[in-house]
Enzyme design. Structure first.
Site, PDB file in Angstrom:
ATOM      1  N   GLY A  47     -33.010  12.361 -38.780  1.00  0.00           N
ATOM      2  CA  GLY A  47     -32.040  11.237 -37.924  1.00  0.00           C
ATOM      3  C   GLY A  47     -30.920  11.310 -38.419  1.00  0.00           C
ATOM      4  O   GLY A  47     -30.218  12.250 -39.250  1.00  0.00           O
ATOM      5  N   CYS A  79     -35.737  16.644 -42.039  1.00  0.00           N
ATOM      6  CA  CYS A  79     -34.525  16.835 -42.069  1.00  0.00           C
ATOM      7  C   CYS A  79     -33.968  15.596 -42.711  1.00  0.00           C
ATOM      8  O   CYS A  79     -33.915  15.738 -43.433  1.00  0.00           O
ATOM      9  CB  CYS A  79     -33.694  17.173 -40.665  1.00  0.00           C
ATOM     10  SG  CYS A  79     -32.351  17.678 -40.702  1.00  0.00           S
ATOM     11  N   HIS A 171     -36.568  21.414 -37.864  1.00  0.00           N
ATOM     12  CA  HIS A 171     -37.516  19.698 -37.192  1.00  0.00           C
ATOM     13  C   HIS A 171     -38.725  20.456 -36.539  1.00  0.00           C
ATOM     14  O   HIS A 171     -38.853  20.940 -35.268  1.00  0.00           O
ATOM     15  CB  HIS A 171     -36.830  19.138 -35.808  1.00  0.00           C
ATOM     16  CG  HIS A 171     -35.257  18.736 -36.028  1.00  0.00           C
ATOM     17  ND1 HIS A 171     -35.715  17.142 -36.701  1.00  0.00           N
ATOM     18  CD2 HIS A 171     -34.425  18.660 -37.533  1.00  0.00           C
ATOM     19  CE1 HIS A 171     -34.286  17.139 -37.312  1.00  0.00           C
ATOM     20  NE2 HIS A 171     -33.708  17.662 -37.265  1.00  0.00           N
ATOM     21  N   GLU A 173     -41.091  19.346 -35.307  1.00  0.00           N
ATOM     22  CA  GLU A 173     -41.456  18.761 -34.480  1.00  0.00           C
ATOM     23  C   GLU A 173     -40.713  19.068 -32.514  1.00  0.00           C
ATOM     24  O   GLU A 173     -41.400  18.325 -32.019  1.00  0.00           O
ATOM     25  CB  GLU A 173     -41.484  17.512 -34.409  1.00  0.00           C
ATOM     26  CG  GLU A 173     -40.000  15.967 -34.403  1.00  0.00           C
ATOM     27  CD  GLU A 173     -39.600  16.602 -35.559  1.00  0.00           C
ATOM     28  OE1 GLU A 173     -39.791  17.814 -36.447  1.00  0.00           O
ATOM     29  OE2 GLU A 173     -38.047  16.437 -36.040  1.00  0.00           O
TER      30      GLU A 173
HETATM   31  N1  GLN Z   1     -27.013  15.129 -40.969  1.00  0.00           N
HETATM   32  C1  GLN Z   1     -28.152  13.924 -41.523  1.00  0.00           C
HETATM   33  C2  GLN Z   1     -28.177  13.621 -42.712  1.00  0.00           C
HETATM   34  O1  GLN Z   1     -27.309  13.577 -43.296  1.00  0.00           O
HETATM   35  C3  GLN Z   1     -29.344  14.900 -41.033  1.00  0.00           C
HETATM   36  C4  GLN Z   1     -29.781  15.879 -39.295  1.00  0.00           C
HETATM   37  C5  GLN Z   1     -31.209  15.076 -39.414  1.00  0.00           C
HETATM   38  O2  GLN Z   1     -31.723  14.278 -39.027  1.00  0.00           O
HETATM   39  N2  GLN Z   1     -31.298  16.829 -38.008  1.00  0.00           N
HETATM   40  O3  GLN Z   1     -29.182  12.349 -42.224  1.00  0.00           O
END
Ligand code: GLN
Length: 188
Positions: A47, A79, A171, A173
């Site tokens: 996220g 992520c 990811h 998931e």
């Molecule tokens: N760019 C997001 C961040 O810095 C991470 C992206 C993701 O979780 N898909 O939190």
């Protein structure tokens, strides 16, 4: 087995669906009251790490979640989850959960390559694993010999394990491949 899924923001539903398809019970964590339930492991989804961090602070979850991980609660961060676990960002200390001895670089792939797919091996866990990267981070370097590098894509570290902490820049998931979740559950 019961797995807590941090549900402050991001792709938490996909993690729950994947775990449930493996027959694992899950519950969402948004506030301290949720956190007090019994759990065998924790998932921190992808996220936006800055938003998740702010919500961890305002909800009062930051400290108890950090303590639980330090005491050995198995955790799988994907992520933004990997970013929240990291101790450093671009060589500087981070103010996140800071339990994983890695130095991350965020939004590593620039605008045009914001999202892409790759296939790679995850050491000892899966060959030809589909990897979906969305404004992903990568691990610049590991900060302890305890951190095991599980996967690299284009020469960049994208999956690591340290004790009971598992983290990926991609990811799992968001694909149909359940092998990483299966592995995580087995280690729990
Ligand atoms: N760019 C997001 C961040 O810095 C991470 C992206 C993701 O979780 N898909 O939190």
């Amino acid at each position: 087995m019961k797995v807590a899924v941090l549900a402050l923001q991001g792709a938490f539903i996909e993690h729950e669906q994947m775990l449930q398809s493996l027959g694992v019970e899950t519950f969402q964590v948004r506030q301290l009251l949720d956190w007090q339930q019994h759990k065998d492991a924790l998932i921190i989804p992808g996220g936006e790490s800055t938003t998740q961090m702010r919500l961890l602070q305002t909800s009062g979850l930051l400290h108890p979640v950090r303590q639980a991980i330090l005491r050995g609660l198995p955790v799988f961060g994907t992520c933004a989850g990997l970013i929240l676990l990291a101790k450093q960002e671009d060589g500087q200390p981070r103010s996140g959960l800071c339990t994983l001895d890695i130095d991350v670089h965020r939004n590593a792939y620039g605008r045009q390559l914001g999202s892409f797919h790759a296939t790679g091996n995850v050491a000892g866990i899966a060959t030809d694993f589909p990897m979906t990267f969305i404004r992903a981070p990568y691990v610049r370097r590991t900060l302890s010999p305890d951190v095991e590098i599980l996967s690299e894509a284009d020469g960049r570290i994208v999956a690591v394990r340290q004790g009971r902490q598992l983290a990926t820049a991609f990811h799992p998931e968001l694909t149909a491949d359940t092998r990483l979740h299966q592995y995580f559950i087995e280690t729990v």
